[in-house]
Write an enzyme that holds these catalytic residues in place. Structure first.
Site, PDB file in Angstrom:
ATOM      1  N   ASN A 186       0.843  -1.192   0.000  1.00 26.60           N
ATOM      2  CA  ASN A 186       0.000   0.000   0.000  1.00 26.60           C
ATOM      3  C   ASN A 186       0.878   1.242   0.000  1.00 26.60           C
ATOM      4  O   ASN A 186       1.698   1.427   0.902  1.00 26.60           O
ATOM      5  CB  ASN A 186      -0.883   0.017   1.254  1.00 26.60           C
ATOM      6  CG  ASN A 186      -1.487  -1.330   1.562  1.00 26.60           C
ATOM      7  OD1 ASN A 186      -2.178  -1.909   0.743  1.00 26.60           O
ATOM      8  ND2 ASN A 186      -1.204  -1.836   2.760  1.00 26.60           N
ATOM      9  N   GLU A 245       8.648  -4.746  -1.196  1.00 24.98           N
ATOM     10  CA  GLU A 245       7.479  -3.857  -1.115  1.00 24.98           C
ATOM     11  C   GLU A 245       7.834  -2.438  -1.540  1.00 24.98           C
ATOM     12  O   GLU A 245       7.013  -1.732  -2.144  1.00 24.98           O
ATOM     13  CB  GLU A 245       6.908  -3.866   0.297  1.00 24.98           C
ATOM     14  CG  GLU A 245       6.516  -5.248   0.819  1.00 24.98           C
ATOM     15  CD  GLU A 245       5.607  -6.006  -0.121  1.00 24.98           C
ATOM     16  OE1 GLU A 245       4.730  -5.382  -0.752  1.00 24.98           O
ATOM     17  OE2 GLU A 245       5.756  -7.243  -0.227  1.00 24.98           O
TER      18      GLU A 245
END
Length: 823
Positions: free
Chosen positions: A269, A300
């Site tokens: 995210n 990530e």
């Protein structure tokens, strides 16, 4: 009840007719601490253009109270997954007021109560399509838009989203945080977290850009959070990617939060990356664990560009983000952090995952044909991640590193905040490298399967031929007995057979340097060399490739299982690379339980336990090797009780045990679970251990250990809980399944085989896909024949494709086990 599926065709039609302008999402989480309340108010305002009068919003929640279209109340047409919108104009403002449901499966908005301090924690997890569990939306990756979140939560809580807070108000009991609007992102990338999280802050600066950094975890874990180490890797990664990508970090802030009961390793995210709490080490950890966490942090982080800034149109190009992130995670680890051997773990663990997946009957190209969301969910696999990353490593060797990154930078500049397909990426890489990559893409991205490469005299043979750029390493012994590379020879392979002239050498290692994606076989002389002197190979990557070759040959039935186990027993304890050591220990344990016939299995279980135990006792006190061998010994002790008395003495403090062994709560629970599985530990023993570790992790471990006891009533209770107790969280479910299977007690659980197949359709229909997947995989029976699974497949040709895929894959694993056992 199962969630509604979404197909590629219908979502493509929707995005052609609808252009989203913006979202405003309001969530009232002020009563989240009352766990008797199952849901929360959620209001979505979405502004969009439409060329048709009818469309739908996706929502998976409790109830839709009202729908307003362009200022007028509309009839609520909601079937449990879709809200129908009628009478649309060219530009529309739709407001949906509804009640969302808190999750215990890690899908949507997950709610967790910490038994240590009774605190409540919330976080979201949406990939691939669970934002619709929290707010009404157009749930597909190509309908990007800015999002403004407004969240009300109890006073004193941390409240986070993708962007910094813009305005905060409160009344003493609760506080409302309105966040600044995001840049255009996909629904599955939005995120919320709320609770009394512990927070550590820092900043990263590059030129005129300053990024605020945060590292968060539950308050009760604060004493275990090594935030400084996490922040060091974070800053190293941001420096590396800023340099390589030539595009400034675009998301404003960079929070990283470790959350409980997470059903993934991590999720990208933008501005609020979520990680499993397993990365907050409650006790001693090996270098491999720290390296693995660093790799995940960097994986990530690479997604901030690959996946977040530029996103695939649909999930058939999932690889566009996951393969790149997997490759970049290893590359950044090796070149920007202390973990310079990151490619060793990649070669021996990630690629093993890819080789396994690519040999299943359900294998697929890197660029897969994903027709719906259920298929997308199952495609987060070894091909999408590790094979794709391996192929990218080969591509870098093929076009050159400078040209590769030049193409990547063009890709970001051209498609920032947009959506792409394979063709878009190939266009930029071809332009930068001056090479037409059409043939390369067809060979590597649009076909499935793995080549096996081996010597046949003076010829290199490859099955399933592809173009390979690889090296052959020639290794010889030095005067002091070390086995080192004396020469590396470059090869270009494309045909099935390629003649080569190579000097003689004790060890000839194909794919030296691990440039390509292929299973490698050792020739007879090389196999004899490594069997007596594998520990003399000084290069850790070369050792990793050798162990990979040995394991692949064992899995394919070409290397005798006991020969592999003999090498594992001889060399694993002294392996200095803990990632490689852990992989060998795990593979050996798997080979014993899966690939050996029953008589040999019992002998090797005892021998393997003794090998791990003696290795633990002789290892350097307090070392990562000692810890890895202790964990392996605990797992082996679940199958053989030969060391039960020693383990009990160790756990009760009656024996000092090996010097320096860090007997932390996690290791203690491993040993107690082993004792439970062999019938040595009682329920009272396990309850007493909980008194030493009454934490969330401790309670989950207790559940696993209790279900591991070899008692028919215990197994019946575990079976009932797995199938019927929908209040179990994802972690609790996994623990119960693991306990049910512990000890491989077929005498106790074989009677459930037929019941498993009878329950499959019901499980798939009634549970979420995440929970159903865990049950289908976790309970698949280790039978001695394929009859039951073949009968189910024959009788259930109309079963959902995703369910049949799981069963077909498990059938293939079982068939391999039986084939190797039978010789």
């Amino acid at each position: 009840m199962r969630t509604a599926n979404l197909t590629r065709a219908e979502t493509a039609a929707r995005s052609a007719a609808v252009t989203v302008r913006e979202y405003r999402v309001e969530l009232d989480l002020s009563s989240a601490g009352d766990h008797d309340l199952p849901g929360f108010p959620t209001t979505t305002t979405v502004v969009f253009d439409a060329t048709e009068e009818l469309t739908w919003l996706d929502f998976l929640g409790g109830e839709v109270e009202s729908v307003t279209v362009n200022g007028r109340a509309a009839a609520v047409e909601y079937d449990g997954s879709r809200i129908i919108l009628r009478g649309l104009a060219a530009t529309n403002v739709v407001v949906v007021r509804a009640t969302g449901a808190y999750s215990r499966s890690g899908e949507g908005l997950h709610r967790f109560r910490d038994p240590v301090d009774d605190a409540t924690y919330l976080y979201t997890q949406y990939e691939p399509a669970d934002a619709r569990r929290v707010f009404a939306c157009f749930e597909q990756p190509d309908m990007k838009a800015p999002f403004t979140f407004r969240v009300t939560a109890p006073e004193g809580w941390e409240v986070l989203s993708n962007r910094p807070a813009d305005r905060i108000t409160g009344d003493g009991r609760s506080r409302t945080v309105e966040f600044s609007p995001t840049l255009p992102i996909s629904t599955y990338l939005t995120a919320i977290a709320a609770g009394p999280y512990h927070r550590v802050e820092s900043v990263w600066t590059r030129g005129e850009l300053t990024v605020e950094l945060g590292v968060l975890c539950r308050a009760s874990l604060a004493g275990h959070l090594d935030a400084d180490t996490v922040l060091t890797v974070t800053k190293q990664g941001l420096d590396f990617f800023a340099e390589q990508f030539g595009y400034p970090y675009p998301w404003g802030k960079y929070d990283q939060i470790f959350v409980p009961e997470y059903n993934l390793g991590a999720m990208e995210n933008p501005g609020l990356v979520t990680f499993t709490e397993a990365y907050v080490f409650r006790g001693a950890a090996t270098a491999a664990q720290y390296e693995g966490r660093a790799n995940t942090i960097l994986h990530e982080m690479a997604h901030m560009w690959f996946g977040d800034l530029v996103t695939m149109v649909w999930w058939d190009d999932l690889w566009l983000k996951e393969s790149f992130a997997d490759f970049m995670g290893a590359l950044a680890s090796a070149e920007a952090t202390e973990w310079t051997d990151a490619w060793v773990a990649f070669a021996n663990r990630r690629k093993t995952w890819a080789y396994l997946q690519d040999q299943l009957p359900t294998t697929h190209p890197v660029v897969a044909d994903i027709t719906d969301l259920e298929a997308a969910k199952l495609n987060f696999d070894g091909i999408t991640y590790a094979k794709g990353a391996s192929v990218l490593k080969q591509l870098v060797a093929y076009v050159g590193r400078e040209q590769f990154f030049a193409g990547v930078r063009r890709y970001f500049r051209t498609h920032a905040f947009g959506n792409t397909t394979l063709a878009d990426l190939l266009a930029e890489l071809s332009a930068a490298s001056g090479r037409d990559l059409t043939g390369w893409a067809k060979a590597w991205l649009q076909t499935s399967g793995v080549s096996t490469v081996f010597f046949d005299g003076d010829t290199v043979v490859q099955t399933d031929p592809r173009p390979h750029r690889l090296d052959v390493g020639l290794y010889d012994f030095t005067a002091d007995g070390e086995l080192v590379r004396r020469e590396r020879i470059e090869l270009e392979l494309s045909a099935e057979r390629t003649a080569v002239v190579l000097p003689a050498a004790p060890l000839r290692l194909l794919n030296d340097g691990d440039l390509t994606y292929a299973k490698v076989r050792l020739d007879t002389g090389s196999l004899d060399t490594v069997e007596r002197a594998l520990d003399r190979v000084t290069d850790p990557l070369a050792r990793g490739l050798i162990w990979s070759a040995l394991w692949n040959a064992t899995r394919d039935g070409e290397l005798a299982v006991d020969r592999y186990l003999g090498m594992a027993g001889a060399f694993a304890a002294a392996e200095p690379n803990t990632a490689l050591q852990g992989a060998v220990l795990a593979n050996a344990a798997f080979a014993i339980t899966h690939y050996l016939p029953a008589p040999a299995r019992a002998r090797w279980q005892r021998d393997w336990l003794e090998s791990c135990w003696s290795g633990m006792c002789s290892a350097e006190p307090g070392s990562g090797a000692q810890l890895a061998l202790a964990r392996a010994a605990a797992q082996a002790a679940a199958l053989d009780d030969g060391r039960a008395a020693d383990i009990i003495a160790l756990l009760r403090g009656e024996s000092a045990g090996p010097a320096g062994l860090p007997l932390d709560p996690d290791l203690r629970w491993l040993f107690w679970t082993a004792l439970a599985a062999t019938g040595t530990a009682t329920g009272a023993d396990l309850d007493a251990e909980l008194g030493n570790d009454d934490t969330a992790s401790g309670r989950t471990a207790l559940r696993r250990a209790l279900a591991a006891r070899p008692d028919s009533r215990v197994k019946a209770d575990a079976w009932a809980a797995i199938l019927d107790d929908t209040a179990l969280s994802n972690d609790q479910l996994d623990a119960t399944i693991a306990g049910f299977r512990a000890g491989a007690r077929r005498d106790l659980i074989a009677g459930y085989d037929a019941r498993y197949f009878a329950a499959l359709r019901t499980v798939w229909d009634r549970r979420s896909i995440e929970i159903a997947r865990r049950i289908v995989l976790g309970l698949f029976p280790a039978t001695e024949s394929l009859d039951l699974v073949d009968a189910w497949l024959a009788d259930n040709t109309d079963a959902p494709g995703a369910l049949r895929r799981l069963v077909l894959e498990q059938r293939d694993h079982l068939a391999r086990d039986l084939r190797i056992r039978g010789g």
